[in-house]
Motif scaffolding. Sequence first.
Motif, PDB file in Angstrom:
ATOM      1  N   PHE A 152      14.296  -9.546  73.587  1.00 53.99           N
ATOM      2  CA  PHE A 152      14.844  -8.337  73.358  1.00 53.99           C
ATOM      3  C   PHE A 152      15.941  -8.103  74.150  1.00 53.99           C
ATOM      4  CE2 PHE A 152      14.193  -3.257  73.638  1.00 53.99           C
ATOM      5  CZ  PHE A 152      15.168  -2.977  73.137  1.00 53.99           C
ATOM      6  N   VAL A 153      17.079  -7.933  73.893  1.00 49.43           N
ATOM      7  CA  VAL A 153      18.173  -7.565  74.748  1.00 49.43           C
ATOM      8  C   VAL A 153      18.790  -6.288  74.679  1.00 49.43           C
ATOM      9  CG1 VAL A 153      20.272  -8.035  72.998  1.00 49.43           C
ATOM     10  CG2 VAL A 153      20.778  -8.492  75.521  1.00 49.43           C
ATOM     11  N   GLN A 154      18.814  -5.792  76.046  1.00 49.21           N
ATOM     12  CA  GLN A 154      18.881  -4.309  76.286  1.00 49.21           C
ATOM     13  C   GLN A 154      19.218  -3.986  77.615  1.00 49.21           C
ATOM     14  OE1 GLN A 154      19.236  -1.142  75.936  1.00 49.21           O
ATOM     15  NE2 GLN A 154      19.232  -0.783  73.802  1.00 49.21           N
ATOM     16  N   ASP A 155      19.289  -2.662  78.033  1.00 46.94           N
ATOM     17  CA  ASP A 155      19.726  -2.462  79.283  1.00 46.94           C
ATOM     18  C   ASP A 155      18.531  -2.770  80.495  1.00 46.94           C
ATOM     19  OD1 ASP A 155      19.905  -0.329  81.822  1.00 46.94           O
ATOM     20  OD2 ASP A 155      22.019  -0.437  80.850  1.00 46.94           O
ATOM     21  N   SER A 156      19.094  -3.067  81.380  1.00 44.58           N
ATOM     22  CA  SER A 156      17.955  -3.698  82.311  1.00 44.58           C
ATOM     23  C   SER A 156      17.205  -2.386  82.912  1.00 44.58           C
ATOM     24  CB  SER A 156      18.599  -4.135  83.740  1.00 44.58           C
ATOM     25  OG  SER A 156      19.617  -3.079  84.276  1.00 44.58           O
ATOM     26  N   THR A 157      17.451  -1.380  82.774  1.00 41.53           N
ATOM     27  CA  THR A 157      16.627  -0.131  83.221  1.00 41.53           C
ATOM     28  C   THR A 157      15.397   0.088  82.420  1.00 41.53           C
ATOM     29  OG1 THR A 157      18.067   1.401  81.998  1.00 41.53           O
ATOM     30  CG2 THR A 157      18.593   1.115  84.278  1.00 41.53           C
ATOM     31  N   LEU A 158      15.950   0.151  81.053  1.00 40.99           N
ATOM     32  CA  LEU A 158      14.804   0.189  79.891  1.00 40.99           C
ATOM     33  C   LEU A 158      13.842  -0.918  80.161  1.00 40.99           C
ATOM     34  CD1 LEU A 158      13.632   1.384  77.340  1.00 40.99           C
ATOM     35  CD2 LEU A 158      15.395   0.182  76.127  1.00 40.99           C
ATOM     36  N   LEU A 159      14.524  -2.551  80.036  1.00 42.48           N
ATOM     37  CA  LEU A 159      13.482  -3.323  80.279  1.00 42.48           C
ATOM     38  C   LEU A 159      12.449  -3.276  81.296  1.00 42.48           C
ATOM     39  CD1 LEU A 159      15.451  -6.253  78.445  1.00 42.48           C
ATOM     40  CD2 LEU A 159      14.247  -4.436  77.318  1.00 42.48           C
ATOM     41  N   GLY A 160      13.219  -3.011  82.284  1.00 36.38           N
ATOM     42  CA  GLY A 160      12.339  -2.722  83.627  1.00 36.38           C
ATOM     43  C   GLY A 160      11.255  -1.891  83.731  1.00 36.38           C
ATOM     44  N   SER A 161      11.579  -0.750  82.913  1.00 34.15           N
ATOM     45  CA  SER A 161      10.498   0.539  82.869  1.00 34.15           C
ATOM     46  C   SER A 161       9.435  -0.078  81.767  1.00 34.15           C
ATOM     47  CB  SER A 161      11.250   1.806  82.446  1.00 34.15           C
ATOM     48  OG  SER A 161      11.796   1.492  81.004  1.00 34.15           O
ATOM     49  N   ILE A 162       9.627  -0.729  80.847  1.00 32.12           N
ATOM     50  CA  ILE A 162       8.460  -1.293  80.013  1.00 32.12           C
ATOM     51  C   ILE A 162       7.784  -2.223  80.882  1.00 32.12           C
ATOM     52  CG2 ILE A 162       8.366  -3.224  78.008  1.00 32.12           C
ATOM     53  CD1 ILE A 162      10.828  -1.928  76.943  1.00 32.12           C
ATOM     54  N   LEU A 163       8.200  -3.202  81.576  1.00 33.90           N
ATOM     55  CA  LEU A 163       7.262  -3.914  82.379  1.00 33.90           C
ATOM     56  C   LEU A 163       6.591  -3.089  83.484  1.00 33.90           C
ATOM     57  CD1 LEU A 163       9.640  -7.185  82.959  1.00 33.90           C
ATOM     58  CD2 LEU A 163       7.641  -6.754  81.312  1.00 33.90           C
ATOM     59  N   ALA A 164       7.244  -1.983  84.052  1.00 36.75           N
ATOM     60  CA  ALA A 164       6.647  -1.534  84.979  1.00 36.75           C
ATOM     61  C   ALA A 164       5.468  -0.368  84.563  1.00 36.75           C
ATOM     62  CB  ALA A 164       7.403  -0.644  85.998  1.00 36.75           C
ATOM     63  N   SER A 165       5.459  -0.248  82.990  1.00 39.94           N
ATOM     64  CA  SER A 165       4.755   0.733  82.619  1.00 39.94           C
ATOM     65  C   SER A 165       3.084   0.629  82.784  1.00 39.94           C
ATOM     66  CB  SER A 165       4.947   0.857  81.141  1.00 39.94           C
ATOM     67  OG  SER A 165       4.425  -0.098  80.376  1.00 39.94           O
ATOM     68  N   GLY A 166       2.809  -0.797  83.031  1.00 37.26           N
ATOM     69  CA  GLY A 166       1.482  -1.101  82.966  1.00 37.26           C
ATOM     70  C   GLY A 166       0.546  -1.104  81.652  1.00 37.26           C
ATOM     71  N   ASP A 167       1.514  -1.139  80.729  1.00 39.99           N
ATOM     72  CA  ASP A 167       0.794  -1.213  79.424  1.00 39.99           C
ATOM     73  C   ASP A 167       0.426  -2.662  79.172  1.00 39.99           C
ATOM     74  OD1 ASP A 167       0.429  -1.450  76.333  1.00 39.99           O
ATOM     75  OD2 ASP A 167       2.054  -0.014  76.099  1.00 39.99           O
ATOM     76  N   SER A 168      -0.729  -2.949  78.836  1.00 39.17           N
ATOM     77  CA  SER A 168      -1.358  -4.203  78.545  1.00 39.17           C
ATOM     78  C   SER A 168      -0.376  -5.061  77.265  1.00 39.17           C
ATOM     79  CB  SER A 168      -2.855  -4.385  78.266  1.00 39.17           C
ATOM     80  OG  SER A 168      -2.978  -3.594  77.057  1.00 39.17           O
ATOM     81  N   GLN A 169      -0.116  -4.618  76.336  1.00 34.06           N
ATOM     82  CA  GLN A 169       0.680  -5.220  75.431  1.00 34.06           C
ATOM     83  C   GLN A 169       1.880  -5.837  75.963  1.00 34.06           C
ATOM     84  OE1 GLN A 169       2.036  -3.158  72.202  1.00 34.06           O
ATOM     85  NE2 GLN A 169       2.996  -1.458  73.553  1.00 34.06           N
ATOM     86  N   TRP A 170       2.628  -5.655  77.198  1.00 29.19           N
ATOM     87  CA  TRP A 170       3.641  -6.251  77.945  1.00 29.19           C
ATOM     88  C   TRP A 170       3.325  -7.154  78.877  1.00 29.19           C
ATOM     89  CZ3 TRP A 170       7.456  -5.949  74.708  1.00 29.19           C
ATOM     90  CH2 TRP A 170       7.643  -4.895  73.736  1.00 29.19           C
ATOM     91  N   ALA A 171       1.886  -7.324  79.253  1.00 31.47           N
ATOM     92  CA  ALA A 171       1.620  -8.188  80.304  1.00 31.47           C
ATOM     93  C   ALA A 171       2.055  -9.816  80.225  1.00 31.47           C
ATOM     94  CB  ALA A 171       0.009  -8.235  80.593  1.00 31.47           C
ATOM     95  N   ASP A 172       2.277 -10.077  79.199  1.00 35.58           N
ATOM     96  CA  ASP A 172       2.673 -11.626  79.198  1.00 35.58           C
ATOM     97  C   ASP A 172       4.076 -11.754  79.011  1.00 35.58           C
ATOM     98  OD1 ASP A 172       0.145 -12.569  79.123  1.00 35.58           O
ATOM     99  OD2 ASP A 172      -0.101 -12.206  76.987  1.00 35.58           O
ATOM    100  N   PHE A 173       5.165 -10.600  79.116  1.00 33.76           N
ATOM    101  CA  PHE A 173       6.523 -10.497  79.157  1.00 33.76           C
ATOM    102  C   PHE A 173       7.018 -10.572  80.433  1.00 33.76           C
ATOM    103  CE2 PHE A 173       4.930  -9.562  74.914  1.00 33.76           C
ATOM    104  CZ  PHE A 173       5.950 -10.080  74.058  1.00 33.76           C
ATOM    105  N   GLU A 174       8.340 -10.929  80.336  1.00 30.41           N
ATOM    106  CA  GLU A 174       9.015 -10.842  81.606  1.00 30.41           C
ATOM    107  C   GLU A 174      10.470 -10.969  81.575  1.00 30.41           C
ATOM    108  OE1 GLU A 174       8.600 -14.789  83.878  1.00 30.41           O
ATOM    109  OE2 GLU A 174       9.393 -15.778  81.968  1.00 30.41           O
ATOM    110  N   MET A 175      11.222 -10.487  82.666  1.00 27.64           N
ATOM    111  CA  MET A 175      12.814 -10.588  82.487  1.00 27.64           C
ATOM    112  C   MET A 175      13.093 -11.808  83.434  1.00 27.64           C
ATOM    113  SD  MET A 175      13.549  -6.349  83.050  1.00 27.64           S
ATOM    114  CE  MET A 175      15.316  -6.550  83.589  1.00 27.64           C
ATOM    115  N   PRO A 176      13.319 -12.900  82.805  1.00 31.44           N
ATOM    116  CA  PRO A 176      13.558 -13.947  83.757  1.00 31.44           C
ATOM    117  C   PRO A 176      15.017 -14.307  83.970  1.00 31.44           C
ATOM    118  CG  PRO A 176      13.325 -14.421  81.446  1.00 31.44           C
ATOM    119  CD  PRO A 176      13.064 -13.509  81.236  1.00 31.44           C
ATOM    120  N   LEU A 177      16.119 -13.654  83.397  1.00 29.55           N
ATOM    121  CA  LEU A 177      17.349 -14.009  83.548  1.00 29.55           C
ATOM    122  C   LEU A 177      18.242 -13.002  84.602  1.00 29.55           C
ATOM    123  CD1 LEU A 177      18.390 -15.004  79.764  1.00 29.55           C
ATOM    124  CD2 LEU A 177      17.272 -16.418  81.587  1.00 29.55           C
TER     125      LEU A 177
END
Length: 276
Positions: free
Chosen positions: A188-213
């Motif tokens: 999913f390509v989007q703004d770094s602020t949105l994607l960072g907040s998704i990962l920081a939310s603590g939602d378990s459905q995003w536990a296996d995701f990352e922003m590697p680039l």
Amino acid sequence: MKKSFSILLATLITACVASAGHAYAQSAVLDRVKSSGVLRVGVKTDYRPFGFLDPSGKVVGMEPDLAADIAKQMGVRLELVPVQTANRIEFLQQGRIDLMIATMSVNEQRRKVVGVIEPYYYAGGTALLVRKNAGIKKWEDLDGKPVCGTQGAYYNRSVAQKYGAKIVAFPGNVESQNALLTGSCIGFVQDSTLLGSILASGDSQWADFEMPLPIEDMALWAVAVPLEERDQAYGDLIKKTVTEWHRSGLLRSLEKKWGLPESEFLKEQQTKAKAQ
């Protein structure tokens, strides 16, 4: 500090109404807001923590808080109007909203159709959210692969042209996120602020995701008024308001409130505003 700012804004509005009615007559938006007692602000509802729906269905976030500050300073009631990336500019052009605070990055094309307010109030860059086992180690690894995007976002064209990604664009961020979760695209390509907040939310459905680039193409975000209002009394009022957000530290305070990482951009802008 807040009291003095309220006096400043009240003085500006009064001055616009005075002066033989000249300045005020040039601002249809100020006229409408004054007569109706309502300020209509377009905000996102799918861009946590900038604008989203809480469990009760209320629109909350950093940008609704900013909208509320403007309405309070103007002494009118706030009406939040949900917008998406694909329709936010159209809503402003059609007069369905008086102001847009909706994660809009600035480019020359947008400057031609809406009144971009300076100073800018935030900044973010292009980032990618993928599963940790996706095998994406560099942007070039996206060549020929389906990547979810949001309709109207500038990130789409850049990533497609530079790296050969096949963008699958959805109307909103929620649809894009769901498509990523169900495997319809590799990232999913989007703004770094949105994607960072998704990962920081603590939602378990995003536990296996990352922003590697690495984040690319840092872009400035702007509040927008109708194009014809940018250099009139209304545009001037909003410019002074955003400047005060920086000077007073309100933006940095809201950034902390909504769990965003400390922004170097906001630090620099506060220093600049205080020096003016």
